[in-house]
Design a protein around this motif. Sequence first.
Motif, PDB file in Angstrom:
ATOM      1  N   VAL A   1       0.886  -1.268  -0.038  1.00  0.00           N
ATOM      2  CA  VAL A   1      -0.015  -0.103  -0.078  1.00  0.00           C
ATOM      3  C   VAL A   1       0.714   1.149  -0.049  1.00  0.00           C
ATOM      4  CG1 VAL A   1      -1.555   1.453   1.381  1.00  0.00           C
ATOM      5  CG2 VAL A   1      -1.835  -1.248   1.103  1.00  0.00           C
ATOM      6  N   LEU A   2       2.009   1.273   0.777  1.00  0.00           N
ATOM      7  CA  LEU A   2       2.741   2.404   0.739  1.00  0.00           C
ATOM      8  C   LEU A   2       3.551   2.425  -0.406  1.00  0.00           C
ATOM      9  CD1 LEU A   2       3.933   4.575   2.334  1.00  0.00           C
ATOM     10  CD2 LEU A   2       5.628   3.149   3.395  1.00  0.00           C
ATOM     11  N   VAL A   3       3.934   1.429  -1.187  1.00  0.00           N
ATOM     12  CA  VAL A   3       4.413   1.595  -2.521  1.00  0.00           C
ATOM     13  C   VAL A   3       3.693   2.233  -3.301  1.00  0.00           C
ATOM     14  CG1 VAL A   3       5.646   0.254  -4.179  1.00  0.00           C
ATOM     15  CG2 VAL A   3       6.179  -0.287  -1.890  1.00  0.00           C
ATOM     16  N   ARG A   4       2.487   1.876  -3.426  1.00  0.00           N
ATOM     17  CA  ARG A   4       1.450   2.374  -4.381  1.00  0.00           C
ATOM     18  C   ARG A   4       1.361   3.972  -4.192  1.00  0.00           C
ATOM     19  NH1 ARG A   4      -1.838  -2.488  -3.477  1.00  0.00           N
ATOM     20  NH2 ARG A   4      -3.360  -1.213  -2.337  1.00  0.00           N
ATOM     21  N   ILE A   5       0.915   4.035  -2.938  1.00  0.00           N
ATOM     22  CA  ILE A   5       0.710   5.599  -2.483  1.00  0.00           C
ATOM     23  C   ILE A   5       1.968   6.458  -3.144  1.00  0.00           C
ATOM     24  CG2 ILE A   5       0.625   7.347  -0.550  1.00  0.00           C
ATOM     25  CD1 ILE A   5      -1.021   5.368   0.606  1.00  0.00           C
ATOM     26  N   ALA A   6       3.232   5.799  -2.675  1.00  0.00           N
ATOM     27  CA  ALA A   6       4.453   6.795  -3.140  1.00  0.00           C
ATOM     28  C   ALA A   6       4.621   6.945  -4.525  1.00  0.00           C
ATOM     29  CB  ALA A   6       5.765   6.062  -2.647  1.00  0.00           C
ATOM     30  N   ALA A   7       4.155   5.810  -5.396  1.00  0.00           N
ATOM     31  CA  ALA A   7       4.224   5.850  -6.930  1.00  0.00           C
ATOM     32  C   ALA A   7       3.179   6.931  -7.209  1.00  0.00           C
ATOM     33  CB  ALA A   7       3.914   4.514  -7.471  1.00  0.00           C
ATOM     34  N   ALA A   8       2.029   6.951  -6.574  1.00  0.00           N
ATOM     35  CA  ALA A   8       0.922   8.018  -7.026  1.00  0.00           C
ATOM     36  C   ALA A   8       1.443   9.510  -6.805  1.00  0.00           C
ATOM     37  CB  ALA A   8      -0.049   7.629  -6.274  1.00  0.00           C
ATOM     38  N   LEU A   9       2.291   9.782  -5.666  1.00  0.00           N
ATOM     39  CA  LEU A   9       2.789  10.807  -5.497  1.00  0.00           C
ATOM     40  C   LEU A   9       4.084  11.215  -6.057  1.00  0.00           C
ATOM     41  CD1 LEU A   9       2.111  10.954  -1.684  1.00  0.00           C
ATOM     42  CD2 LEU A   9       0.827  12.214  -3.482  1.00  0.00           C
ATOM     43  N   GLY A  10       4.802  10.184  -6.734  1.00  0.00           N
ATOM     44  CA  GLY A  10       5.716  10.534  -7.472  1.00  0.00           C
ATOM     45  C   GLY A  10       7.159  10.518  -6.494  1.00  0.00           C
ATOM     46  N   VAL A  11       7.066  10.095  -5.156  1.00  0.00           N
ATOM     47  CA  VAL A  11       8.336  10.061  -4.361  1.00  0.00           C
ATOM     48  C   VAL A  11       8.759   8.970  -3.997  1.00  0.00           C
ATOM     49  CG1 VAL A  11       7.309  12.242  -3.678  1.00  0.00           C
ATOM     50  CG2 VAL A  11       6.621  10.114  -2.473  1.00  0.00           C
ATOM     51  N   SER A  12       9.811   8.686  -3.367  1.00  0.00           N
ATOM     52  CA  SER A  12      10.273   7.623  -2.799  1.00  0.00           C
ATOM     53  C   SER A  12       9.582   6.868  -1.638  1.00  0.00           C
ATOM     54  CB  SER A  12      11.766   7.613  -2.489  1.00  0.00           C
ATOM     55  OG  SER A  12      11.852   8.521  -1.456  1.00  0.00           O
ATOM     56  N   VAL A  13       9.759   5.714  -1.443  1.00  0.00           N
ATOM     57  CA  VAL A  13       9.011   5.274  -0.112  1.00  0.00           C
ATOM     58  C   VAL A  13       9.678   5.584   1.032  1.00  0.00           C
ATOM     59  CG1 VAL A  13       8.568   3.100   1.054  1.00  0.00           C
ATOM     60  CG2 VAL A  13       8.269   3.058  -1.223  1.00  0.00           C
ATOM     61  N   GLN A  14      11.116   5.789   1.253  1.00  0.00           N
ATOM     62  CA  GLN A  14      11.963   6.545   2.047  1.00  0.00           C
ATOM     63  C   GLN A  14      11.388   7.778   2.383  1.00  0.00           C
ATOM     64  OE1 GLN A  14      12.930   4.938  -0.404  1.00  0.00           O
ATOM     65  NE2 GLN A  14      13.819   3.056   0.406  1.00  0.00           N
ATOM     66  N   ALA A  15      10.818   8.636   1.397  1.00  0.00           N
ATOM     67  CA  ALA A  15      10.341  10.196   1.652  1.00  0.00           C
ATOM     68  C   ALA A  15       9.176  10.085   2.569  1.00  0.00           C
ATOM     69  CB  ALA A  15      10.287  10.781   0.498  1.00  0.00           C
ATOM     70  N   LEU A  16       8.413   8.955   2.341  1.00  0.00           N
ATOM     71  CA  LEU A  16       7.229   8.964   3.121  1.00  0.00           C
ATOM     72  C   LEU A  16       7.437   8.253   4.503  1.00  0.00           C
ATOM     73  CD1 LEU A  16       4.512   8.160   0.388  1.00  0.00           C
ATOM     74  CD2 LEU A  16       5.265  10.264   1.355  1.00  0.00           C
ATOM     75  N   SER A  17       8.145   7.225   4.649  1.00  0.00           N
ATOM     76  CA  SER A  17       8.371   6.336   5.837  1.00  0.00           C
ATOM     77  C   SER A  17       9.170   7.205   6.797  1.00  0.00           C
ATOM     78  CB  SER A  17       9.015   5.007   5.568  1.00  0.00           C
ATOM     79  OG  SER A  17      10.229   5.106   4.866  1.00  0.00           O
ATOM     80  N   GLY A  18      10.061   8.039   6.449  1.00  0.00           N
ATOM     81  CA  GLY A  18      10.846   8.981   7.361  1.00  0.00           C
ATOM     82  C   GLY A  18      12.245   8.140   7.340  1.00  0.00           C
ATOM     83  N   ASP A  19      12.640   7.298   6.738  1.00  0.00           N
ATOM     84  CA  ASP A  19      13.908   6.547   7.040  1.00  0.00           C
ATOM     85  C   ASP A  19      15.195   7.338   6.880  1.00  0.00           C
ATOM     86  OD1 ASP A  19      12.429   4.291   7.414  1.00  0.00           O
ATOM     87  OD2 ASP A  19      12.806   3.254   5.474  1.00  0.00           O
ATOM     88  N   GLY A  20      14.916   8.483   5.897  1.00  0.00           N
ATOM     89  CA  GLY A  20      16.081   9.167   5.742  1.00  0.00           C
ATOM     90  C   GLY A  20      16.033  10.474   6.778  1.00  0.00           C
TER      91      GLY A  20
END
Length: 426
Positions: free
Chosen positions: A50-69
């Motif tokens: 689900v997070l991968v699909r949301i990130a793809a729809a927003l055009g950003v990386s998964v890390q940008a949404l999960s806060g890993d960076g």
Amino acid sequence: MPLNALTGTRIRERRAQAGLRQTDLARAAGVSASYLNLIEHNRRKVAGEVLVRIAAALGVSVQALSGDGEADVVAALREAAAAAALPVEADRAEEFAGRFPGWAALVAAQHRRLVQLETTVEALSDRMTQDPHLSASLHELLSAAASVRSTAAILADTPDIEPEWRQRFQRNLAEDSARLARGAEALVGYLDGVAAPETGIAAPQEEFEAWASAQGWHLPALEAGADPETLLLGAAELASHAARELARNWLEIYARDAQALPLEAMQAAVAELGPHPWRLAQRFGVDPAAVLRRLAVLPGIVAGLVVCDGSGTLIFRKPVVAFPLPRFGAACPLWPLYDALQRPGQPLRVSVTMAGRQVAGFDTWAWCAAHYPAGFEAPAVLRAQMLILPSPADQAGARAVGTSCRICPRAGCPARREPPIMAEGA
């Protein structure tokens, strides 16, 4: 609030920046609008596909949404908040980084740059006030400039100089101008070297310390019993003979310490007794100075070490973060070292808090030994050593210290010799 708990906040901010409605993003990600609403308000965790699909729809990386960076950014924000003179909501650093990642990264970057500039000011201040090499360089420049000026004045004020003497003056002018240019270039390079830690080195001691730092201070080859000379064969960074001699002396001492305190036995003892120099010295039956040196290079231990001779001149510096060590002049962080110098054979342990943008705590362990290499006929040779270990900044009874007086921010110090250069009205 943990970083991954703000994933929904990041999704909402990114969606708003992209100009998408909640229903549009939900449709693109293949989830219901109500479920996405719960995610965006951090009421439902999101990960995996689900997070991968949301990130793809927003055009950003998964890390940008999960806060890993964001861990480094949040850590820098906390440091900046701790150092701030104004009240700051430090407990909301994660939320700030999650909602405004660009602004958070900017604040973190500016904080790191400010710390770097303060470190540069500390090094420059120490050089400008104490460095004998800088003094000699400035004297050379002034001498060359005076010679150029006097020669040019003679040529300008004496139009009827004989050709032979005119050529001689012109030759002197050319040589002095070249000397002035070389001196200025060397001086600029020497001062510019402060921007990068331990680079642009002029003194043999600093040349050696830069080489040792590049090795990580820990030398597995010597731990395995290698000949110290083998490590010097490929040490192209040690350009001067004096620096190589300093390195050779240190390598020989390192090899003796490694033989007296083998790595595995030392690590096992530290795991049992902690990094307590006196207990370790008693365990192994060795001079406490050897334990101080050994702890300073032991893998897994963050430690600094500084050594001075009987005159108080620093002859060895292994720095540790947030504990600035002067190059030439005395500074109050070294008080435990100089206290030990006055009391040979007496172990000293002093807890200190270092002033700065963020107060840091340290335990210092100092020991001075007297040696008599020439026997009864000659005076003692003193060596004082101080191990520096990070510790909590709020230890009871800790001694308040700072950097050199010119840049120390600590107010009301009874031992201050001069006003700080960055003080209001200075």
